[in-house]
Design an enzyme around this catalytic site. Structure first.
Site, PDB file in Angstrom:
ATOM      1  N   PHE A  12      12.288 -49.316  21.950  1.00  0.00           N
ATOM      2  CA  PHE A  12      12.615 -48.214  21.037  1.00  0.00           C
ATOM      3  C   PHE A  12      11.347 -47.449  20.638  1.00  0.00           C
ATOM      4  O   PHE A  12      11.195 -46.256  20.947  1.00  0.00           O
ATOM      5  CB  PHE A  12      13.339 -48.843  19.831  1.00  0.00           C
ATOM      6  N   ILE A  13      10.398 -48.127  20.018  1.00  0.00           N
ATOM      7  CA  ILE A  13       9.175 -47.443  19.572  1.00  0.00           C
ATOM      8  C   ILE A  13       8.270 -47.147  20.768  1.00  0.00           C
ATOM      9  O   ILE A  13       7.633 -46.091  20.840  1.00  0.00           O
ATOM     10  CB  ILE A  13       8.453 -48.291  18.497  1.00  0.00           C
ATOM     11  N   ASP A  57       5.608 -59.529  32.351  1.00  0.00           N
ATOM     12  CA  ASP A  57       5.661 -60.235  31.069  1.00  0.00           C
ATOM     13  C   ASP A  57       4.230 -60.402  30.560  1.00  0.00           C
ATOM     14  O   ASP A  57       3.439 -61.151  31.146  1.00  0.00           O
ATOM     15  CB  ASP A  57       6.318 -61.601  31.311  1.00  0.00           C
ATOM     16  N   ALA A  80       5.002 -54.714  22.701  1.00  0.00           N
ATOM     17  CA  ALA A  80       5.894 -55.727  23.269  1.00  0.00           C
ATOM     18  C   ALA A  80       6.038 -56.858  22.265  1.00  0.00           C
ATOM     19  O   ALA A  80       5.047 -57.333  21.715  1.00  0.00           O
ATOM     20  CB  ALA A  80       5.306 -56.270  24.573  1.00  0.00           C
ATOM     21  N   TYR A 147       9.173 -64.618  12.435  1.00  0.00           N
ATOM     22  CA  TYR A 147       8.791 -63.280  12.916  1.00  0.00           C
ATOM     23  C   TYR A 147       7.662 -62.708  12.052  1.00  0.00           C
ATOM     24  O   TYR A 147       6.614 -62.296  12.565  1.00  0.00           O
ATOM     25  CB  TYR A 147      10.019 -62.360  12.880  1.00  0.00           C
ATOM     26  N   GLY A 275      20.035 -63.678   0.957  1.00  0.00           N
ATOM     27  CA  GLY A 275      18.621 -63.431   1.249  1.00  0.00           C
ATOM     28  C   GLY A 275      18.253 -61.965   1.355  1.00  0.00           C
ATOM     29  O   GLY A 275      17.075 -61.628   1.513  1.00  0.00           O
TER      30      GLY A 275
HETATM   31  C1  UD1 Z   1      15.568 -56.389   8.405  1.00  0.00           C
HETATM   32  C2  UD1 Z   1      14.486 -57.353   8.794  1.00  0.00           C
HETATM   33  C3  UD1 Z   1      13.225 -56.606   9.121  1.00  0.00           C
HETATM   34  C4  UD1 Z   1      13.478 -55.620  10.230  1.00  0.00           C
HETATM   35  C5  UD1 Z   1      14.635 -54.696   9.844  1.00  0.00           C
HETATM   36  C6  UD1 Z   1      15.034 -53.838  11.031  1.00  0.00           C
HETATM   37  C7  UD1 Z   1      14.839 -59.480   7.652  1.00  0.00           C
HETATM   38  C8  UD1 Z   1      14.366 -60.372   6.563  1.00  0.00           C
HETATM   39  N1  UD1 Z   1      14.232 -58.296   7.722  1.00  0.00           N
HETATM   40  O1  UD1 Z   1      15.234 -55.790   7.194  1.00  0.00           O
HETATM   41  O2  UD1 Z   1      12.217 -57.481   9.504  1.00  0.00           O
HETATM   42  O3  UD1 Z   1      12.322 -54.863  10.467  1.00  0.00           O
HETATM   43  O4  UD1 Z   1      15.759 -55.452   9.467  1.00  0.00           O
HETATM   44  O5  UD1 Z   1      15.432 -52.577  10.639  1.00  0.00           O
HETATM   45  O6  UD1 Z   1      15.702 -59.823   8.422  1.00  0.00           O
HETATM   46  N2  UD1 Z   1      23.419 -53.491   5.944  1.00  0.00           N
HETATM   47  C9  UD1 Z   1      24.708 -53.082   5.660  1.00  0.00           C
HETATM   48  N3  UD1 Z   1      25.602 -52.972   6.686  1.00  0.00           N
HETATM   49  C10 UD1 Z   1      25.287 -53.263   7.983  1.00  0.00           C
HETATM   50  C11 UD1 Z   1      23.955 -53.689   8.268  1.00  0.00           C
HETATM   51  C12 UD1 Z   1      23.040 -53.794   7.222  1.00  0.00           C
HETATM   52  O7  UD1 Z   1      25.060 -52.831   4.500  1.00  0.00           O
HETATM   53  O8  UD1 Z   1      26.147 -53.133   8.858  1.00  0.00           O
HETATM   54  C13 UD1 Z   1      22.445 -53.583   4.820  1.00  0.00           C
HETATM   55  C14 UD1 Z   1      21.650 -54.864   4.760  1.00  0.00           C
HETATM   56  O9  UD1 Z   1      22.370 -55.865   4.130  1.00  0.00           O
HETATM   57  C15 UD1 Z   1      20.430 -54.398   3.982  1.00  0.00           C
HETATM   58  C16 UD1 Z   1      20.240 -52.947   4.428  1.00  0.00           C
HETATM   59  O10 UD1 Z   1      21.477 -52.561   5.007  1.00  0.00           O
HETATM   60  O11 UD1 Z   1      20.685 -54.419   2.607  1.00  0.00           O
HETATM   61  C17 UD1 Z   1      19.144 -52.773   5.440  1.00  0.00           C
HETATM   62  O12 UD1 Z   1      19.355 -53.704   6.480  1.00  0.00           O
HETATM   63  P1  UD1 Z   1      18.417 -53.801   7.797  1.00  0.00           P
HETATM   64  O13 UD1 Z   1      18.455 -52.520   8.528  1.00  0.00           O
HETATM   65  O14 UD1 Z   1      18.831 -55.042   8.498  1.00  0.00           O
HETATM   66  O15 UD1 Z   1      16.946 -53.903   7.249  1.00  0.00           O
HETATM   67  P2  UD1 Z   1      16.156 -54.910   6.276  1.00  0.00           P
HETATM   68  O16 UD1 Z   1      17.104 -55.714   5.485  1.00  0.00           O
HETATM   69  O17 UD1 Z   1      15.180 -54.111   5.518  1.00  0.00           O
END
Ligand code: UD1
Length: 310
Positions: A12-13, A57, A80, A147, A275
Site C-alpha cells: 500500500f505505502i 524476500d 517491507a 508488532y 483493548g
Molecule cells: C490498529 C492497529 C495499528 C494499525 C492500524 C491500521 C492495534 C492495537 N493497532 O489501530 O497498529 O496501524 O490499526 O490502520 O491493533 N472500527 C470500527 N469498525 C470497523 C473497523 C474498525 O468501528 O469495521 C473502529 C475500531 O474499533 C477503532 C477505529 O475504528 O476504534 C480505528 O480502527 P483501526 O483502523 O483498526 O485502527 P487503530 O485501532 O488505530
C-alpha cells in the site's frame, strides 16, 4: 536524480512511494515477496523505464546485499513488513523474522556498501496506550503488541548505524489510509473496510459510539514524507511522527461516505472492541522541523478521492 531501493514496493505505502519517486525522476528498484503486496499496485510504475521490480524476500540472508551491490542505491526505503498487528500476536516468530531480522539485514547492507540514507516504516504502535495527547516523540514507548515491539527494536537497530555514516529516518506513521489499502481482514484499517462496505452497498459496523478519534493521514502525504526523507539534501538522522495533528472521529468519516452513498443504510452500532483505544493523535512538529514535512491533504478531500477511485 538518484537510485532508490524500495522494499515492500508492491504494498500500500510502497507503491505510492514508488509512484512519487518515479514522478520526481528517480530510478527505482522495487523489491517485494508478494506476501501481502500486489503486482497490480504497480501497474503504473511498471510502465516506466526507470522502474525495475524484483520478487524476493528481504528477510532471506544475502538477498538485500546482492541487490544493493548491483543497484548502488543512495537510499533504501524499507517498507517491507508483517503489517498486521493481529498476525504478529498469532505468529511472533514470523513477526520477528519479517519485522526485525529484515531490518538487521537492511542496516548491514547499507553500512557495508555505503548507502547514504535509510527511511524506515515505523509506527505509532511503538507508543502503546499513550496517556498524554498529542503524542510527542519523547513519550513513553510501551508497545502492547509484538508488532509495535518489533518496530521499536528496529528503530534502535537502524539508528545504531548513524554513527557509521548512514542517515536514518524513522517514520512513525499514524493511521494511514487511501487507495490500494487492503480491507481483507476485520483488523484492516477502518477506512479501507468502510470503503469496501459502501461500494458493496452494505451498512458498516461501528464498534462503540463512533466518537473515537484517530489521526488519519492520506497515503499521498505519507509517500511524500518518504520521498523527502530519502532524497532531500541536509536531512539529519532521527525519528518523527508522520501525522496531521488533527483528530477525526469515525462519525466524521461515516458522514463523508454517507453523503456519497445516500442509498446505503446507516451504520450499525455494536460493543467496543476489547483493548480499543478511544483517542489517538500525534504531534507533527518534529517532522516539520527535521524534514520540512507538513501533511497537506485534508482527510475529507482524501476520502473523497478514495471514494471516487475505481
Ligand atoms: C490498529 C492497529 C495499528 C494499525 C492500524 C491500521 C492495534 C492495537 N493497532 O489501530 O497498529 O496501524 O490499526 O490502520 O491493533 N472500527 C470500527 N469498525 C470497523 C473497523 C474498525 O468501528 O469495521 C473502529 C475500531 O474499533 C477503532 C477505529 O475504528 O476504534 C480505528 O480502527 P483501526 O483502523 O483498526 O485502527 P487503530 O485501532 O488505530
Amino acid at each position: 536524480m538518484g537510485n532508490i531501493l524500495v522494499t515492500g514496493a508492491a504494498g500500500f505505502i510502497g507503491s505510492h512511494t514508488t509512484d512519487q519517486l518515479l514522478a520526481a525522476g528517480h530510478e527505482v528498484l522495487g523489491v517485494d515477496n508478494f506476501r501481502t503486496g500486489h503486482r497490480r499496485n504497480l501497474n503504473a510504475a511498471l510502465r516506466s523505464a526507470a522502474f525495475r521490480l524484483v520478487e524476493a524476500d528481504v528477510a532471506e540472508p544475502g538477498v538485500l546485499a546482492a541487490l544493493v551491490a548491483g543497484f548502488r542505491p543512495e537510499a533504501i526505503i524499507h517498507l517491507a513488513a508483517l503489517v498486521s498487528v493481529q498476525e504478529s500476536i498469532q505468529d511472533p516468530a514470523l513477526n520477528q523474522r519479517l519485522n526485525v531480522r529484515a531490518t538487521e539485514l537492511v542496516a548491514a547492507a547499507a553500512e557495508a556498501q555505503g548507502v547514504a540514507r535509510i527511511v524506515f516504516a515505523s509506527s505509532a504502535a511503538i507508543y502503546g496506550d499513550a496517556t498524554a495527547l498529542p503524542i510527542e516523540e519523547e513519550a513513553p514507548k510501551q508497545p502492547i503488541s509484538p508488532y509495535g515491539e518489533a518496530k521499536l527494536v528496529s528503530e534502535g537497530i537502524l539508528l545504531k548505524t548513524t554513527g557509521r555514516g548512514v542517515t536514518v529516518r524513522c517514520h512513525r506513521y499514524f493511521n494511514v489510509f487511501g487507495p490500494r489499502q487492503d480491507p481483507a481482514s476485520p483488523y484492516s484499517g477502518v477506512i479501507s473496510i468502510f470503503d469496501r462496505r459502501y461500494r458493496e452497498g452494505k451498512a458498516v459496523t461501528i464498534y462503540g459510539d463512533g466518537q473515537q478519534t484517530r489521526d488519519f493521514i492520506s497515503v499521498h502525504d505519507v509517500a511524500r514524507a518518504n520521498v523527502i526523507a530519502a532524497t532531500q539534501p541536509g536531512i539529519v538522522s532521527g525519528a518523527a511522527n508522520i501525522c496531521t495533528g488533527r483528530a477525526t472521529s469515525l462519525r466524521d468519516i461515516v458522514a463523508v461516505f454517507a453523503a456519497h452513498y445516500p442509498a446505503v443504510s446507516p451504520p450499525l452500532y455494536t460493543e467496543s472492541r476489547p483493548g480499543d483505544i478511544i483517542h489517538s493523535l500525534g504531534k507533527p512538529a518534529r517532522a516539520r522541523e527535521q524534514l520540512g514535512f507538513v501533511a497537506q491533504v485534508p482527510v475529507a478531500v482524501a476520502l473523497g478521492e478514495l471514494i471516487e477511485t475505481q
